[in-house]
Design a protein around this motif. Structure first.
Motif, PDB file in Angstrom:
ATOM      1  N   LEU A 177     -19.550  36.495 -14.495  1.00  0.00           N
ATOM      2  CA  LEU A 177     -20.538  35.976 -13.566  1.00  0.00           C
ATOM      3  C   LEU A 177     -20.246  34.491 -13.366  1.00  0.00           C
ATOM      4  N   ASP A 178     -20.251  34.028 -12.116  1.00  0.00           N
ATOM      5  CA  ASP A 178     -20.017  32.620 -11.793  1.00  0.00           C
ATOM      6  C   ASP A 178     -21.218  32.071 -11.038  1.00  0.00           C
ATOM      7  N   LEU A 179     -21.412  30.763 -11.152  1.00  0.00           N
ATOM      8  CA  LEU A 179     -22.466  30.073 -10.424  1.00  0.00           C
ATOM      9  C   LEU A 179     -21.834  29.081  -9.451  1.00  0.00           C
ATOM     10  N   LEU A 180     -22.474  28.909  -8.315  1.00  0.00           N
ATOM     11  CA  LEU A 180     -21.994  28.007  -7.281  1.00  0.00           C
ATOM     12  C   LEU A 180     -22.608  26.623  -7.490  1.00  0.00           C
ATOM     13  N   ASP A 206     -21.467  28.475 -18.638  1.00  0.00           N
ATOM     14  CA  ASP A 206     -21.547  27.392 -19.624  1.00  0.00           C
ATOM     15  C   ASP A 206     -21.107  26.065 -19.025  1.00  0.00           C
ATOM     16  N   ARG A 207     -20.095  26.089 -18.169  1.00  0.00           N
ATOM     17  CA  ARG A 207     -19.622  24.861 -17.501  1.00  0.00           C
ATOM     18  C   ARG A 207     -20.659  24.378 -16.485  1.00  0.00           C
ATOM     19  N   ALA A 208     -21.239  25.303 -15.728  1.00  0.00           N
ATOM     20  CA  ALA A 208     -22.263  24.946 -14.738  1.00  0.00           C
ATOM     21  C   ALA A 208     -23.462  24.294 -15.418  1.00  0.00           C
ATOM     22  N   TRP A 209     -23.881  24.851 -16.551  1.00  0.00           N
ATOM     23  CA  TRP A 209     -25.007  24.275 -17.293  1.00  0.00           C
ATOM     24  C   TRP A 209     -24.656  22.868 -17.783  1.00  0.00           C
ATOM     25  N   ALA A 210     -23.449  22.706 -18.303  1.00  0.00           N
ATOM     26  CA  ALA A 210     -23.034  21.401 -18.837  1.00  0.00           C
ATOM     27  C   ALA A 210     -22.999  20.339 -17.738  1.00  0.00           C
ATOM     28  N   VAL A 211     -22.448  20.654 -16.573  1.00  0.00           N
ATOM     29  CA  VAL A 211     -22.383  19.646 -15.509  1.00  0.00           C
ATOM     30  C   VAL A 211     -23.765  19.358 -14.925  1.00  0.00           C
ATOM     31  N   ASP A 253     -32.583  26.443 -15.396  1.00  0.00           N
ATOM     32  CA  ASP A 253     -33.069  27.139 -16.584  1.00  0.00           C
ATOM     33  C   ASP A 253     -33.667  28.497 -16.214  1.00  0.00           C
ATOM     34  N   LYS A 254     -34.472  28.531 -15.170  1.00  0.00           N
ATOM     35  CA  LYS A 254     -35.083  29.795 -14.731  1.00  0.00           C
ATOM     36  C   LYS A 254     -34.018  30.783 -14.253  1.00  0.00           C
ATOM     37  N   ALA A 255     -32.991  30.280 -13.541  1.00  0.00           N
ATOM     38  CA  ALA A 255     -31.914  31.156 -13.089  1.00  0.00           C
ATOM     39  C   ALA A 255     -31.167  31.746 -14.284  1.00  0.00           C
ATOM     40  N   PHE A 256     -30.891  30.904 -15.294  1.00  0.00           N
ATOM     41  CA  PHE A 256     -30.194  31.378 -16.488  1.00  0.00           C
ATOM     42  C   PHE A 256     -31.019  32.459 -17.191  1.00  0.00           C
ATOM     43  N   THR A 257     -32.324  32.258 -17.269  1.00  0.00           N
ATOM     44  CA  THR A 257     -33.193  33.246 -17.907  1.00  0.00           C
ATOM     45  C   THR A 257     -33.151  34.569 -17.148  1.00  0.00           C
ATOM     46  N   LEU A 258     -33.297  34.518 -15.819  1.00  0.00           N
ATOM     47  CA  LEU A 258     -33.291  35.748 -15.016  1.00  0.00           C
ATOM     48  C   LEU A 258     -31.949  36.471 -15.077  1.00  0.00           C
TER      49      LEU A 258
END
Length: 146
Positions: free
Chosen positions: A19-22, A113-118, A132-137
């Motif tokens: 899974l990747d985040l934009l 993990d990289r998206a959260w760090a940046v 945070d809410k997106a990570f939880t969902l």
């Protein structure tokens, strides 16, 4: 005081098990999320999807609402503006990564993990809870900076 209403999203894609985040870097060199002003006749969801497409080139679908944030900023010609931004969790359906150069410097897919760090190190503080809410969902771990 002028009020401005916008919408945007935390965009994700699945590639098999990955899974990747934009993530975007705005013109101020800050990590941000795609968002923009609501146009007449649009729902908040339509605004969010249009802005994701305009700023990043990605087509998506709204999965569910994440959060509404409020803040104030100063516009040199207008003065102080109260801003309200409706954020959604958006699943990428297609398109090509194409940054809207008038608005943002770059757009990239990142592992969570990289998206959260940046986001924690270079993002706007009012977007921390949105991420945070997106990570939880999405049932994602936030690494060492949570």
């Amino acid at each position: 005081m002028l009020k401005e209403i916008s919408a945007g999203g935390v965009v994700f894609r699945r590639r098999g098990e990955q899974l990747d985040l934009l993530i975007i870097e705005d013109r101020y060199m800050k990590i941000s999320l795609p968002k923009g002003k609501q146009e007449p006749g649009e729902t908040m969801e339509q605004t969010a999807l249009r802005e994701v497409k305009e700023e990043t080139g990605i087509d998506g679908r709204v999965v569910e609402p994440l959060e509404v944030i409020y803040y104030q900023y100063y516009h040199p010609q207008i003065g102080p503006i109260n801003k309200e931004v409706h954020y959604y969790l958006v699943e990428a359906l297609g398109g090509e990564l194409t940054p809207q150069i008038e608005e943002i410097n770059k757009v990239t897919w990142m592992e969570p993990d990289r998206a959260w760090a940046v986001q924690m190190s270079s993002g706007y503080e009012n977007n921390h809870s949105v991420m945070d809410k997106a990570f939880t969902l999405l049932n994602l771990k936030k690494g060492n900076l949570s």
